[in-house]
Design an enzyme around this catalytic site. Structure first.
Site, PDB file in Angstrom:
ATOM      1  N   THR A  90       9.171  -4.510  -1.689  1.00  0.00           N
ATOM      2  CA  THR A  90      10.373  -5.331  -1.857  1.00  0.00           C
ATOM      3  C   THR A  90      10.001  -6.542  -2.715  1.00  0.00           C
ATOM      4  O   THR A  90       8.840  -6.973  -2.732  1.00  0.00           O
ATOM      5  CB  THR A  90      10.954  -5.780  -0.510  1.00  0.00           C
ATOM      6  OG1 THR A  90       9.956  -6.500   0.227  1.00  0.00           O
ATOM      7  CG2 THR A  90      11.430  -4.588   0.311  1.00  0.00           C
ATOM      8  N   MET A 149       2.908 -12.026  -1.340  1.00  0.00           N
ATOM      9  CA  MET A 149       1.562 -11.472  -1.236  1.00  0.00           C
ATOM     10  C   MET A 149       0.710 -11.926  -2.424  1.00  0.00           C
ATOM     11  O   MET A 149      -0.470 -12.270  -2.256  1.00  0.00           O
ATOM     12  CB  MET A 149       1.626  -9.947  -1.183  1.00  0.00           C
ATOM     13  CG  MET A 149       2.117  -9.419   0.140  1.00  0.00           C
ATOM     14  SD  MET A 149       0.913  -9.741   1.460  1.00  0.00           S
ATOM     15  CE  MET A 149       1.958  -9.526   2.899  1.00  0.00           C
ATOM     16  N   VAL A 193      10.755 -10.072  -3.017  1.00  0.00           N
ATOM     17  CA  VAL A 193      10.282 -11.386  -2.553  1.00  0.00           C
ATOM     18  C   VAL A 193       8.920 -11.250  -1.894  1.00  0.00           C
ATOM     19  O   VAL A 193       8.014 -12.069  -2.116  1.00  0.00           O
ATOM     20  CB  VAL A 193      11.303 -12.028  -1.598  1.00  0.00           C
ATOM     21  CG1 VAL A 193      10.764 -13.355  -1.053  1.00  0.00           C
ATOM     22  CG2 VAL A 193      12.641 -12.259  -2.298  1.00  0.00           C
ATOM     23  N   CYS A 194       8.754 -10.221  -1.087  1.00  0.00           N
ATOM     24  CA  CYS A 194       7.485 -10.006  -0.392  1.00  0.00           C
ATOM     25  C   CYS A 194       6.333  -9.783  -1.377  1.00  0.00           C
ATOM     26  O   CYS A 194       5.204 -10.236  -1.141  1.00  0.00           O
ATOM     27  CB  CYS A 194       7.595  -8.815   0.551  1.00  0.00           C
ATOM     28  SG  CYS A 194       8.888  -9.004   1.797  1.00  0.00           S
ATOM     29  N   THR A 195       6.624  -9.110  -2.473  1.00  0.00           N
ATOM     30  CA  THR A 195       5.594  -8.889  -3.494  1.00  0.00           C
ATOM     31  C   THR A 195       5.099 -10.206  -4.062  1.00  0.00           C
ATOM     32  O   THR A 195       3.891 -10.418  -4.230  1.00  0.00           O
ATOM     33  CB  THR A 195       6.148  -7.988  -4.612  1.00  0.00           C
ATOM     34  OG1 THR A 195       6.520  -6.720  -4.042  1.00  0.00           O
ATOM     35  CG2 THR A 195       5.128  -7.761  -5.713  1.00  0.00           C
TER      36      THR A 195
END
Length: 209
Positions: free
Chosen positions: A42, A49, A44-46
């Protein structure tokens, strides 16, 4: 289960991107930045991280180990890391734990039904070497975290432990700090030989290295 600042961080054992992981043993004598994200693959999560991986040196300087979580499998995490590395210009090395059964997310109250019944909100737990929870932050799924703030609060917590001070609003490293009201003036003169400024009887500022 609801967790609060000052609570003991629950232990758990699960698979992860670096193999089987027992949380307390893995943490050892380090601080931990334990954070959840809604889902692998997804957008935003990328970016989050990637931001965490870029700060590897800053976390290491502070004796902090990052640990990620989503309600996906370790195999899914490993496949996703390739996307993170390729698009964010990083080499992600910190573990991301397998929580496909949502057991850890539920243990740490990361599932908020008003947002989702099956995926975690963006929770942050800062945990000290005694395994005590020192800070909790929760972001909605639509808002990426401010990693400058995460580093700032770690600096503030570690300074408070080291120097016996508290930090004011918008404090940044190197800025004035506050002497707690529990320390009287005579004790403050001994503890802070560099001197302090009395702004109000209950507000005294000083500088510490």
């Amino acid at each position: 289960m609801s967790l609060h600042i000052g609570d003991y961080a629950p232990d758990f054992t699960t698979d992860s991107t670096v193999g089987p992981l027992s949380f307390h043993d893995w943490a050892g004598d380090s601080w931990v930045f334990f954070f959840s994200h809604p889902a692998d693959f997804t957008p935003v999560c990328t970016t989050e991280m990637g931001a965490t991986a870029k700060l590897a040196g800053e976390f290491a300087k502070r004796n902090v180990k990052p640990l990620g979580l989503s309600t996906d499998t370790a195999d899914e995490h490993r496949a996703w890391i390739a996307d993170v590395n390729a698009t964010q210009g990083v080499d992600l090395q910190f573990p991301i734990v397998d929580d496909a059964d949502m057991a850890i997310a539920r243990l740490y109250d990361m599932i908020h039904p008003g947002q989702s019944e099956t995926t975690a909100v963006r929770s942050v737990f800062i945990i000290d070497p005694t395994k005590k929870i020192r800070l909790i932050m929760i972001y909605p799924m639509s808002v990426g975290r401010n990693f400058d703030e995460i580093i700032r609060v770690i600096d503030s917590l570690q300074l408070a432990d080291r120097a016996g001070v508290v930090t004011p609003a918008n404090w940044q490293p190197g800025g004035d700090v506050i002497i707690p009201p529990s320390v009287n003036d005579d004790e403050a003169r001994v503890k802070f030989p560099q001197g302090f400024t009395t702004v109000l009887p209950y507000l005294r500022t000083t500088k510490v290295a």
